[in-house]
Write a protein that holds these residues in place. Structure first.
Motif, short mmCIF file in Angstrom:
data_model
loop_
_atom_site.label_atom_id
_atom_site.label_comp_id
_atom_site.label_asym_id
_atom_site.label_seq_id
_atom_site.Cartn_x
_atom_site.Cartn_y
_atom_site.Cartn_z
N ALA A 76 12.80 21.27 18.94
CA ALA A 76 11.78 21.47 19.98
C ALA A 76 12.42 22.01 21.26
CB ALA A 76 11.05 20.16 20.25
N VAL A 77 13.58 21.46 21.62
CA VAL A 77 14.29 21.96 22.80
C VAL A 77 14.71 23.41 22.57
CG1 VAL A 77 16.32 21.67 24.28
CG2 VAL A 77 15.09 19.66 23.45
N GLY A 78 15.18 23.70 21.35
CA GLY A 78 15.57 25.07 21.03
C GLY A 78 14.42 26.05 21.12
N VAL A 79 13.25 25.65 20.61
CA VAL A 79 12.06 26.51 20.68
C VAL A 79 11.63 26.72 22.13
CG1 VAL A 79 9.61 26.68 20.10
CG2 VAL A 79 11.26 25.93 18.37
N ALA A 80 11.67 25.64 22.91
CA ALA A 80 11.32 25.74 24.33
C ALA A 80 12.31 26.66 25.06
CB ALA A 80 11.30 24.36 24.97
N GLY A 81 13.60 26.52 24.74
CA GLY A 81 14.60 27.38 25.35
C GLY A 81 14.42 28.84 24.97
N PRO A 123 21.56 15.45 25.23
CA PRO A 123 20.29 16.14 25.07
C PRO A 123 19.32 15.98 26.24
CG PRO A 123 20.92 15.11 23.01
CD PRO A 123 21.91 14.66 24.03
N MET A 124 19.27 14.80 26.85
CA MET A 124 18.35 14.61 27.97
C MET A 124 18.69 15.53 29.14
SD MET A 124 15.64 13.31 29.03
CE MET A 124 15.37 12.19 27.65
N LEU A 125 19.98 15.78 29.35
CA LEU A 125 20.40 16.68 30.43
C LEU A 125 19.94 18.11 30.13
CD1 LEU A 125 24.02 15.45 31.25
CD2 LEU A 125 21.86 14.81 32.35
N ALA A 126 19.93 18.49 28.85
CA ALA A 126 19.48 19.83 28.47
C ALA A 126 18.00 20.03 28.82
CB ALA A 126 19.72 20.07 26.98
N VAL A 127 17.20 19.00 28.57
CA VAL A 127 15.78 19.08 28.90
C VAL A 127 15.58 19.24 30.41
CG1 VAL A 127 13.58 17.84 28.85
CG2 VAL A 127 15.12 17.74 26.87
N LYS A 128 16.32 18.42 31.18
CA LYS A 128 16.20 18.53 32.64
C LYS A 128 16.67 19.88 33.14
CE LYS A 128 16.83 13.56 33.52
NZ LYS A 128 17.70 12.53 34.16
N GLN A 129 17.78 20.36 32.56
CA GLN A 129 18.30 21.67 32.98
C GLN A 129 17.31 22.78 32.69
OE1 GLN A 129 20.94 21.98 34.76
NE2 GLN A 129 22.29 23.64 34.15
N LEU A 130 16.64 22.70 31.54
CA LEU A 130 15.66 23.72 31.18
C LEU A 130 14.51 23.73 32.18
CD1 LEU A 130 14.67 25.87 29.24
CD2 LEU A 130 13.68 24.07 27.82
N ILE A 131 14.09 22.57 32.63
CA ILE A 131 13.02 22.49 33.63
C ILE A 131 13.46 23.16 34.92
CG2 ILE A 131 11.66 20.91 35.06
CD1 ILE A 131 11.71 18.95 32.68
N TRP A 132 14.70 22.88 35.36
CA TRP A 132 15.21 23.48 36.59
C TRP A 132 15.36 25.00 36.44
CZ3 TRP A 132 14.96 21.32 41.11
CH2 TRP A 132 15.02 19.94 41.22
N MET A 133 15.78 25.43 35.26
CA MET A 133 15.89 26.88 35.02
C MET A 133 14.53 27.56 35.16
SD MET A 133 18.33 27.05 31.66
CE MET A 133 20.00 26.42 31.64
N ALA A 134 13.52 26.97 34.54
CA ALA A 134 12.18 27.54 34.61
C ALA A 134 11.67 27.57 36.05
CB ALA A 134 11.23 26.74 33.72
N LEU A 135 11.93 26.50 36.78
CA LEU A 135 11.52 26.45 38.18
C LEU A 135 12.26 27.50 39.01
CD1 LEU A 135 9.87 25.01 40.37
CD2 LEU A 135 11.76 23.39 40.64
N GLY A 136 13.55 27.68 38.72
CA GLY A 136 14.32 28.69 39.43
C GLY A 136 13.80 30.09 39.20
#
Length: 467
Positions: A76-81, A123-136
């Motif tokens: 799911a994280v991979g698909v979101a990424g 893995p939890m850090l990857a989810v948070k990082q993805l959120i920050w990337m999208a916001l950036g």
């Protein structure tokens, strides 16, 4: 069988980054009048390589060999990424269609590298990082609209420096300690570094001051205010950020004045200040001692750097293979030592490719600086690329024991919400300068020729020529 696939993937990952860098050479060769291939095809190839790199890595990360099944949460994280990467490519082409495509693809490759390694580490850090990337990315898309709404944002130089001081001082009053440095603010569930935001403001401040001829009085004021920022960061034990701010000031000062005496005097003063800091602050002595001989304190100050060196060198040029190393044995690996984790599992050759990516971004940024005819915007671009270059050099140099470790993040790759957010915004600023100067280059060139014919001009404040 799965172990053999992981061993084979080492060659595949290396092939991805080598082909990615080769396509950059193809694009640059076309710009310089040579022809190794179509530049549009080269950029399309780079985008495709990013996608395949992402898919390959997340298939490996999500597969559970003992269960002969894929972990759905990791998938799911991979698909979101993957959705993030594809959407970012589409939006960046739409909103910055005249920007440098090599800067975009280089940034996205590094962001994807961050997502992959953080999913591997925590893995939890990857989810948070993805959120920050999208916001950036979302904020960056609004940068052109925001800057167009402010007709002369270079006149707010004192606003930039006042807000910078307010943010830095807030950490002294309300900050929390993390990894030995009191440079974090916590607002509810969100913890961030104000110094990351100040990077953005500091570049605007210096560009606003240096856009015009700087007299001795203004030079003293600017130098004092900039030194105050550096001193406050030193008091917070944020030595890496202090050095980045100082070097950015010195480079922009030299670009603005072309005065070698000022530059070397500043570097001499910095050397004297570093010597004084070594004698005054115990944490500086600990870091220098760990750099000089980490074996002398293997269970203390030298523990991080030794584990980093072991991680980089143990598995050789090709690494252990993704998921087969032990990167979590290095303290703070997700932020300070993520480059060591990359080299451990993907190999030293892949790590060298990452370094080449940063060099590519640096030289593309320098090209923006050189091509831009407007002094103010050229200084903005110079400030952005200087900060990136020194930050990448400091952390990679510290991880490989080239220089004492300073504890800054690796741009785009290390975990950190405020770091990745500001890094993306700064690249957005660099691309906006590139687009703006490309659109107005012809008009500015005509103005230059007209002024050259009528009178010798000696200063350009970013909007007008002055005789």
């Amino acid at each position: 069988m799965f172990d053999l696939i992981i061993l084979f993937s080492r060659y595949l990952f290396l092939l991805y980054i080598v082909l990615f860098l080769w396509q950059a050479i193809v694009y640059i060769a076309y710009e310089q009048g040579g022809y190794l291939g179509s530049p549009s095809h080269a950029i399309a190839m780079q985008k495709g390589l990013i996608v395949w790199f992402h898919i390959t890595a997340f298939l490996i990360l999500s597969y559970e060999s003992g269960k002969f099944f894929f972990n759905m949460e990791t998938l799911a994280v991979g698909v979101a990424g993957l959705a993030f990467l594809l959407l970012s490519m589409m939006l960046l082409d739409k909103f910055y269609y005249e920007g440098c495509p090599l800067i975009w693809t280089g940034m996205l490759f590094l962001l994807d590298m961050s997502l992959i390694m953080l999913q591997r580490l925590e893995p939890m850090l990857a989810v948070k990082q993805l959120i920050w990337m999208a916001l950036g990315i979302a904020i960056m898309l609004f940068i052109p609209f925001i800057l167009r709404m402010i007709p002369r944002f270079e006149v707010f130089e004192y606003v930039y420096i006042i807000v910078s001081y307010a943010l830095i001082l807030s950490t002294l009053l309300f900050g929390t300690s993390k990894y030995g440095s009191v440079n974090w603010l916590k607002i509810g569930p969100i913890t961030f570094q104000p110094s990351e935001i100040v990077k953005f403001l500091f570049i605007f401040y210096l560009s606003s001051v240096f856009r015009k001829r700087v007299e001795l009085k203004e030079l003293l004021i600017t130098g004092t205010l900039s030194a105050g920022i550096v001193l406050l960061l030193v008091l917070q034990k944020d030595l890496g950020s202090a050095l980045i701010f100082f070097m950015t000031y010195m480079v922009m000062l030299y670009i603005s004045t072309s005065n070698e005496i000022l530059f070397f005097a500043g570097m001499g003063a910095a050397s004297a200040a570093a010597t004084l800091a070594y004698h005054l602050f115990s944490h500086v002595r600990v870091r220098v001692a760990a750099w000089r001989n980490p074996w002398a304190d293997i269970d203390g100050g030298g523990y991080q750097i030794l584990n980093s060196l072991f991680a980089i060198t143990t598995w050789g040029l090709l690494g252990s293979g993704l998921t087969k190393g032990m990167p979590n044995t290095v303290p703070v690996v997700e932020s300070d030592f993520i480059f060591a984790a990359i080299c451990e599992e993907m190999g030293i050759l892949f790590g060298m490719g990452i370094v080449c990516l940063y060099i590519m971004l640096f030289f593309r940024g320098i090209l923006v600086v050189i091509r831009c005819q407007r002094r103010y915007y050229s200084l903005l671009a110079a400030g952005v690329i200087t900060m990136f270059a020194f930050q990448a050099f400091l952390i990679i140099g510290g991880v490989i024991k080239l220089i004492p470790l300073t504890g800054v993040t690796l741009p785009f790759v290390s975990y950190g919400g405020s770091s990745v957010l500001v890094s993306i915004m700064m690249i957005g600023l660099l691309q906006w300068v590139n687009v703006y100067c490309e659109q107005h280059e012809a008009g500015y060139q005509n103005t230059i020729e007209q002024n050259a014919e009528s009178a010798e001009w000696n200063e350009w404040d970013g909007d007008d020529f002055h005789e």
